[in-house]
Every structure is written in C-alpha cells, then in structure tokens.
Design a protein around this motif. Structure first.
Motif, mmCIF file in Angstrom:
data_model
loop_
_atom_site.group_PDB
_atom_site.id
_atom_site.type_symbol
_atom_site.label_atom_id
_atom_site.label_comp_id
_atom_site.label_asym_id
_atom_site.label_seq_id
_atom_site.Cartn_x
_atom_site.Cartn_y
_atom_site.Cartn_z
ATOM 1 N N GLY A 1 49.463 19.394 -19.872
ATOM 2 C CA GLY A 1 48.596 17.903 -19.522
ATOM 3 C C GLY A 1 49.049 16.922 -20.491
ATOM 4 N N THR A 2 48.188 17.190 -21.428
ATOM 5 C CA THR A 2 48.474 16.015 -23.304
ATOM 6 C C THR A 2 49.337 15.732 -23.004
ATOM 7 O OG1 THR A 2 45.515 17.812 -24.093
ATOM 8 C CG2 THR A 2 47.618 15.673 -25.509
ATOM 9 N N ALA A 3 50.346 16.389 -23.401
ATOM 10 C CA ALA A 3 52.054 15.753 -23.505
ATOM 11 C C ALA A 3 52.298 15.001 -22.254
ATOM 12 C CB ALA A 3 52.099 17.210 -24.000
ATOM 13 N N LEU A 4 52.135 15.698 -21.009
ATOM 14 C CA LEU A 4 52.449 15.166 -20.415
ATOM 15 C C LEU A 4 52.265 13.795 -20.188
ATOM 16 C CD1 LEU A 4 54.055 15.184 -17.552
ATOM 17 C CD2 LEU A 4 51.960 15.739 -16.572
ATOM 18 N N GLY A 5 51.200 13.373 -20.777
ATOM 19 C CA GLY A 5 50.637 12.250 -20.943
ATOM 20 C C GLY A 5 51.627 11.200 -21.983
ATOM 21 N N VAL A 6 51.578 11.479 -22.810
ATOM 22 C CA VAL A 6 53.227 10.963 -24.050
ATOM 23 C C VAL A 6 53.799 10.695 -23.562
ATOM 24 C CG1 VAL A 6 53.577 11.467 -26.024
ATOM 25 C CG2 VAL A 6 51.076 12.854 -25.571
ATOM 26 N N LEU A 7 54.359 11.630 -22.718
ATOM 27 C CA LEU A 7 56.022 11.801 -21.566
ATOM 28 C C LEU A 7 55.862 10.338 -20.657
ATOM 29 C CD1 LEU A 7 58.536 12.118 -21.218
ATOM 30 C CD2 LEU A 7 57.669 13.742 -19.355
ATOM 31 N N VAL A 8 55.032 10.327 -20.213
ATOM 32 C CA VAL A 8 54.870 9.099 -18.824
ATOM 33 C C VAL A 8 54.101 7.711 -19.439
ATOM 34 C CG1 VAL A 8 53.051 8.199 -16.699
ATOM 35 C CG2 VAL A 8 54.083 10.650 -17.810
ATOM 36 N N ALA B 1 48.654 6.129 -17.911
ATOM 37 C CA ALA B 1 49.254 7.482 -18.754
ATOM 38 C C ALA B 1 47.885 8.538 -18.836
ATOM 39 C CB ALA B 1 49.843 7.060 -20.442
ATOM 40 N N THR B 2 46.750 7.993 -19.327
ATOM 41 C CA THR B 2 45.549 9.323 -19.752
ATOM 42 C C THR B 2 45.019 9.566 -18.282
ATOM 43 O OG1 THR B 2 45.109 7.284 -21.732
ATOM 44 C CG2 THR B 2 43.209 8.926 -20.119
ATOM 45 N N LEU B 3 45.077 8.505 -17.316
ATOM 46 C CA LEU B 3 44.518 9.165 -15.917
ATOM 47 C C LEU B 3 45.868 10.528 -15.553
ATOM 48 C CD1 LEU B 3 43.967 5.839 -13.736
ATOM 49 C CD2 LEU B 3 42.087 8.205 -14.341
ATOM 50 N N VAL B 4 46.863 10.513 -15.589
ATOM 51 C CA VAL B 4 47.902 11.467 -15.450
ATOM 52 C C VAL B 4 47.526 12.253 -16.349
ATOM 53 C CG1 VAL B 4 50.048 12.069 -15.777
ATOM 54 C CG2 VAL B 4 49.935 9.566 -14.885
ATOM 55 N N ALA B 5 47.149 12.749 -17.547
ATOM 56 C CA ALA B 5 46.881 13.827 -18.293
ATOM 57 C C ALA B 5 45.936 13.854 -17.896
ATOM 58 C CB ALA B 5 47.133 13.132 -20.122
ATOM 59 N N GLY B 6 44.429 13.073 -17.859
ATOM 60 C CA GLY B 6 43.729 13.838 -17.121
ATOM 61 C C GLY B 6 43.378 14.384 -15.703
ATOM 62 N N LEU B 7 44.410 14.145 -15.293
ATOM 63 C CA LEU B 7 44.593 15.069 -13.568
ATOM 64 C C LEU B 7 45.250 16.246 -13.843
ATOM 65 C CD1 LEU B 7 45.343 12.051 -11.360
ATOM 66 C CD2 LEU B 7 43.188 13.664 -11.300
ATOM 67 N N CYS B 8 46.199 16.158 -14.393
ATOM 68 C CA CYS B 8 47.306 17.851 -15.008
ATOM 69 C C CYS B 8 46.891 18.754 -16.083
ATOM 70 C CB CYS B 8 48.128 16.799 -15.167
ATOM 71 S SG CYS B 8 49.420 15.922 -13.874
ATOM 72 N N GLY B 9 45.193 18.492 -16.673
ATOM 73 C CA GLY B 9 44.947 19.198 -17.192
ATOM 74 C C GLY B 9 44.482 18.714 -19.019
ATOM 75 N N GLY B 10 45.318 17.602 -18.847
ATOM 76 C CA GLY B 10 45.146 16.643 -20.434
ATOM 77 C C GLY B 10 43.372 16.903 -20.947
ATOM 78 N N GLY C 1 55.617 20.461 -24.667
ATOM 79 C CA GLY C 1 54.146 20.805 -24.591
ATOM 80 C C GLY C 1 54.691 22.123 -23.070
ATOM 81 N N MET C 2 55.450 21.533 -22.277
ATOM 82 C CA MET C 2 55.340 22.189 -20.942
ATOM 83 C C MET C 2 56.389 23.678 -21.004
ATOM 84 S SD MET C 2 56.722 19.245 -17.732
ATOM 85 C CE MET C 2 56.306 17.456 -18.286
ATOM 86 N N PRO D 1 55.238 31.150 -26.074
ATOM 87 C CA PRO D 1 54.571 29.982 -25.624
ATOM 88 C C PRO D 1 55.278 30.300 -23.864
ATOM 89 C CG PRO D 1 56.683 30.544 -27.741
ATOM 90 C CD PRO D 1 56.201 31.440 -27.904
ATOM 91 N N GLN D 2 54.755 29.522 -23.330
ATOM 92 C CA GLN D 2 55.042 29.602 -21.681
ATOM 93 C C GLN D 2 55.171 28.801 -21.443
ATOM 94 O OE1 GLN D 2 51.184 30.936 -19.505
ATOM 95 N NE2 GLN D 2 49.891 30.705 -21.603
ATOM 96 N N VAL D 3 56.108 28.810 -20.414
ATOM 97 C CA VAL D 3 56.403 27.308 -19.488
ATOM 98 C C VAL D 3 55.213 27.152 -18.778
ATOM 99 C CG1 VAL D 3 58.345 27.265 -18.395
ATOM 100 C CG2 VAL D 3 59.190 28.165 -19.712
ATOM 101 N N VAL D 4 54.529 26.258 -19.187
ATOM 102 C CA VAL D 4 54.107 25.454 -17.996
ATOM 103 C C VAL D 4 53.797 24.447 -17.550
ATOM 104 C CG1 VAL D 4 51.470 24.847 -17.749
ATOM 105 C CG2 VAL D 4 51.822 27.405 -19.673
ATOM 106 N N LEU D 5 53.878 23.798 -16.040
ATOM 107 C CA LEU D 5 53.489 22.867 -15.854
ATOM 108 C C LEU D 5 52.880 21.863 -14.854
ATOM 109 C CD1 LEU D 5 57.647 23.781 -13.603
ATOM 110 C CD2 LEU D 5 57.561 22.776 -15.284
ATOM 111 N N PRO D 6 52.688 20.957 -15.919
ATOM 112 C CA PRO D 6 50.768 20.462 -15.359
ATOM 113 C C PRO D 6 51.261 19.663 -14.411
ATOM 114 C CG PRO D 6 52.031 19.443 -17.376
ATOM 115 C CD PRO D 6 53.152 20.308 -16.563
ATOM 116 N N TRP D 7 51.153 20.345 -13.323
ATOM 117 C CA TRP D 7 50.588 19.552 -11.959
ATOM 118 C C TRP D 7 49.246 18.934 -11.533
ATOM 119 C CZ3 TRP D 7 55.107 19.199 -9.842
ATOM 120 C CH2 TRP D 7 55.933 19.884 -9.648
ATOM 121 N N PRO D 8 49.574 18.105 -11.113
ATOM 122 C CA PRO D 8 47.684 17.413 -10.482
ATOM 123 C C PRO D 8 46.947 18.250 -9.344
ATOM 124 C CG PRO D 8 49.540 16.262 -10.405
ATOM 125 C CD PRO D 8 50.501 17.415 -10.524
#
Length: 529
Positions: free
Chosen positions: A57-64, A305-314, A348-349, A243-250
């Motif tokens: 989720g943290t990495a997703l925030g960086v991506l967005v 980006a911070t909100l997306v990360a938080g909602l998705c586990g960041g 990250g995912m 390593p494991q594949v994790v899709l950080p869904w909200p």
C-alpha cells in the motif's frame, strides 16, 4: 494556446531521466529500508506483516503520486510549448516516515504486546493504526491544501523548520547513528563515503550515483567481513521472507485503528502540516527554476496519494521532494517520475522491493538516515533568518525529552520507573515525570516555543503572549505535555492526584509567561526603534 504547444515532439523519456530515476528510486528504497530496519530490527516486528501488508500500500501511494505528477508535467509542457519541463519528484517523506516508524508504529507494537496480544495480532493492530494515521493525515492535507499559504503566514518559518530539525538531529540522527556503530567498520565507512559524496561533493572513480555506490560498497563490505569472520559480533545472513504478490485493494481496516490513532494526534497533525508547508516551498522552488505548477494542484496530488496509500494498507505518507531544480539540472524531464512510480509501485506489489530491502544491512541503511538528519537540520538554519537561530535551538530540547522517554523503559525496571515518576523529593515535580511530560506532544511544543521566541526577537510581544496562552490551553487537554503515559488527550477535569498537579503547573507556567510578555509590551519603545 501557444502556437507551438501542439507541434513539438514531447518524448516520454530523455537521457537525463535515467539519472533522475536512480536518484529518486534510491531515496525511496532507503526510506522503505529504514522502516523495515526500525520495525523488524529494532522492535522485533513480524517481517511478513511489514513486507506483505505495509509495503504494498505504501508503494501504491508512490505510484499514484508520481503518475499524477508525470501527467501534470506533460500538461504543462503542452500548454507552454516547452520541451524542458521537469516533473515534480514525489516519494516517501523521510522525517515523517522515519518518525512514524520510531515514534508511532514501533512504540504502539510494544504497547499492544504489553496488553497481552501475541506478536502477530499486535502487528495487525499496529498496521491498522498506521493505515488510520495516513487517512487522518491525508484528510488534513486535503483541507489544508486550500489554506496552506495562510498557515505559513501564521507560523514563522523557524517554527516550522526548527521543529522538524529537532526530530532530525535528535531522533533521526542519533538513533540511526547507534545502529550505524553497532557494526563500526561497515557503518562508519558507509557514513564516511556518503558524507564525502553528498556533503563534501567529492568525486568517485566510477560514474554512478553516489548513494547507489555507497549502498553497494557498504553491502559488499558487510557480507564480506561477516562471511570471513571479521565483522561485528552477531553477523548472520538475513532470514529470507519469500516475495509474494499482493494487490493493495482499498479496505476499511483503517477504521479499527482510528481509536488508537486519536491518541497520536499530537504527532500526526504536525506531520501533516509540515508536508503542506513543504509542498508550498517546493512549488516555489520549481517556479523559480522555470516550471510554474499551481501550488494547490501539487498539494492536492500529495494529499490524494497519501489517502490512497492509507486506504490500501500503507503506513508512510508521500510528499513532493525539495530537489526539483536538481533533477532539472540532471536533464530529467517527465520520464523519471514515471519510471520511479512504476518501479516502486509494481515492485512493491510483486515483492521485488521487499526482496531488495531485506538484504540491505542495518549498518548500511542507517548512515543514509544520519545524512538526511544532517541535511534537514542544515537546511533549517540556512532557510531561516540568522537572528532566529537561537529560537530554533530551543525547539530541539523537547525532542531530547522524547528521546529519553523512548529509552527510559528499556533502561529502568518497571517498578523503579513507576516510583521515579510519582515520588516527590521536596525539590519540585519528579524529574522523570517532567521528562515524560515535556516529551509528549514535543513537535507542537517546539513550534510554539520557537514561534514565541521569534516573536520576542521581532518585538511582537503581544503575539508571543497569545502563543503562550494557546500553549496553556493545549496543555490542559494533553495535546502538548500530556500526563497520560501513552501521550493521549483528555479533559482536564478528569485528572486527579499528581497528574492533575503537573498539568496545571505546566499550564500555569505558560499563563504566567503570557502575562509577563503582555506587561513588557506596554513599555514605550526607545526613540528611533
């Protein structure tokens, strides 16, 4: 529309984007590495929760955030007809990300275990607290995006930068320095190499980013010395977490962490505020370099980006980096933020980032954080008027109290600790109780102290008095100088015994100083001033 705006070829990548990509990726990897180092290495946090739940989720925030800044740069290039527009770099904020690990997540994990939770359950509760913290900061940053400039006018730059500099030099500098010197040869050599290339601006015999060279050399030195038996005691090859594949869904997991997150508001609110101020500063910096981004858009992307990360586990907030002109000088345009976002986000995912971070030793990661602490503190003094330097130094002292409060439970037996915070010796309040009280809410305390002294320096004594009255009010409710052992907030009439005495004594001290400043403001100024 500029007649040439739609005619020039807007390439997605140029040669300079590769340099920008390496620089921005290393910054983000070092921060992710320190988060893992602090949680897994210092607080014995379960690695699978850090790598499998927090990092995606943290990495997703960086991506967005980087994707949106890439699009903003291409839009600005199209509008202006220029092919030299450089995107705003976005990544994990070093001070608050490290602060989250050392001041919020780590201590919370220890507290959850003390309540009887097993390590995995405590880790999940801490993860939900981290999610909730990011959502709170994301909402705060969204609101302040529309009032950011008013905030910067209300508080002097010394108060904003000085409070974070206190965290930097006392906590980000000292604690990682201890980790650096636990493997002295590797840590000190890595730190020295970083200082050579980043502060002394020295040249290396190879053409590669200095931080990347330092990481690679330090890692090889660590494993080389360790495998030959010449390293520091306790060397061992890291336990591999596949390593494991994790899709950080909200998810709504952050809701479970909200009650605990509310007790950390004195830390979270300044963290969010500082990012808004930082966003305004970097927007001005980019404008001075020739790229006129709308400040509100920069801030809203950061908040989103911070909100997306938080909602998705960041668990770590994103921010635009101050070095946009530096990336422009490297020749980077908009491709480097696109590459960085894709590498960190998708990596990250897929678990690639976690795999890289696991093999970076603490003695190699910690020195870059020491450098960041030095750089933040140096910038704070360079960016504020020289006359305000003494005010900023005063603001470092609450951070010292918080450092001692962090370390005291590990140095002193629980029974002795309780006695030292409650026993009166006829010389005022118990010393250790004062340390804990001063440390709680230390960021806001530092802001208010610095702003008050700046007001004195600038001859605005009534403004200083108002600030002291605000401090008194915050003290009564525990937003600063909380007498709750966890640093939580409360209603003043709910306190009893010694905690009530301490709270009212601190509040009374602020009121007394406010009255004194008010009386001093009634003096006539000497002629000519």
């Amino acid at each position: 529309m500029n007649p040439s705006a739609s005619s020039f070829p807007r390439r997605w990548f140029v040669a300079g984007d590769l340099n920008g990509f390496f620089g921005l990726v290393v910054d983000n990897l070092s921060i992710l590495g320190f988060i893992a180092m602090a949680l897994v290495g210092m607080f014995q946090f379960p690695a699978e929760v850090v790598f499998g739940r927090m990092f995606p989720g943290t990495a997703l925030g960086v991506l967005v955030g980087n994707l949106m800044y890439t699009l903003m740069a291409r839009r600005l290039a199209a509008q202006t007809g220029r092919d030299d527009v450089t995107a705003m770099p976005l990544g994990l904020d070093a001070p608050t990300s490290i602060g989250m690990a050392l001041l919020v997540l780590g201590p919370a994990f220890v507290a959850f275990k003390a309540q009887g939770l097993d390590p995995h359950a405590a880790a999940i509760a801490t993860w939900q607290l981290g999610m909730a913290s990011l959502v709170i900061m994301g909402v705060l940053k969204t609101v302040l995006s529309f009032f950011g400039e008013a905030v910067t006018r209300a508080l002097p730059r010394a108060a904003l930068l000085g409070s974070i500099a206190g965290i930097a030099i006392v906590l980000m500098g000292f604690l990682p320095l201890l980790e650096t010197l636990r493997s002295p040869v590797v840590g000190f050599v890595t730190l020295g190499l970083l200082l050579y290339v980043l502060i002394a601006k020295g040249r290396l015999p190879v053409r590669a980013p200095g931080v990347l060279v330092a990481f690679a050399f330090g890692t090889l030195l660590y494993y080389g010395l360790g495998l030959t038996g010449l390293g520091a005691p306790g060397f061992k090859v890291p336990q591999w977490t596949p390593p494991q594949v994790v899709l950080p869904w909200p998810s709504l997991g952050f809701i479970e962490g909200l009650p605990t997150a509310m007790t950390y508001l004195p830390l979270l609110l300044p963290f969010g505020l500082l990012m808004v101020v930082g966003g305004i500063n970097v927007s001005e910096s980019a404008r001075a370099a020739g790229d006129d981004y709308r400040t509100r858009d920069i801030l809203l992307v950061e908040a989103f980006a911070t909100l997306v990360a938080g909602l998705c586990g960041g668990v770590a907030q994103t921010t635009p980096y101050i070095g946009q002109p530096a990336y422009k000088h490297m020749g980077a345009r908009s491709g480097y933020t696109l590459l960085t976002g894709l590498f960190i986000g998708i990596g990250g995912m897929l678990g690639v980032i976690s795999g890289l971070v696991q093999w970076l030793p603490l003695a190699v990661l910690a020195p870059i954080i020491v450098y960041v602490a030095i750089d933040i503190t140096t910038q704070a003094f360079q960016a504020t008027p020289r006359a305000h330097a003494g005010a900023m130094v005063l603001g470092f002292l609450p951070s010292v109290a918080y450092l001692l409060a962090i370390k005291a439970p590990g140095w002193i037996a629980p029974e002795q600790l309780a006695a030292m915070t409650t026993t009166l010796d006829g010389h005022g309040l118990p010393e250790l109780a004062v340390i804990f009280t001063l440390g709680n809410g230390f960021i806001i305390t530092a802001m208010l102290w610095i702003a008050t002294v700046v007001a004195m320096i600038d001859g605005q004594l009534r403004r200083g008095a108002v600030l002291m009255l605000i401090a008194a009010g915050l003290t009564l409710f525990g937003l600063i100088h909380s007498v709750d052992p966890r640093g939580g907030i409360y209603l003043p009439w709910m306190l009893e015994g010694l905690p009530k005495i301490i709270s009212w004594q601190f509040a009374g001290a602020y009121v007394a100083l406010a009255l004194m400043l008010g009386l001093l403001s009634l003096q006539r100024r000497p002629t000519g001033q």
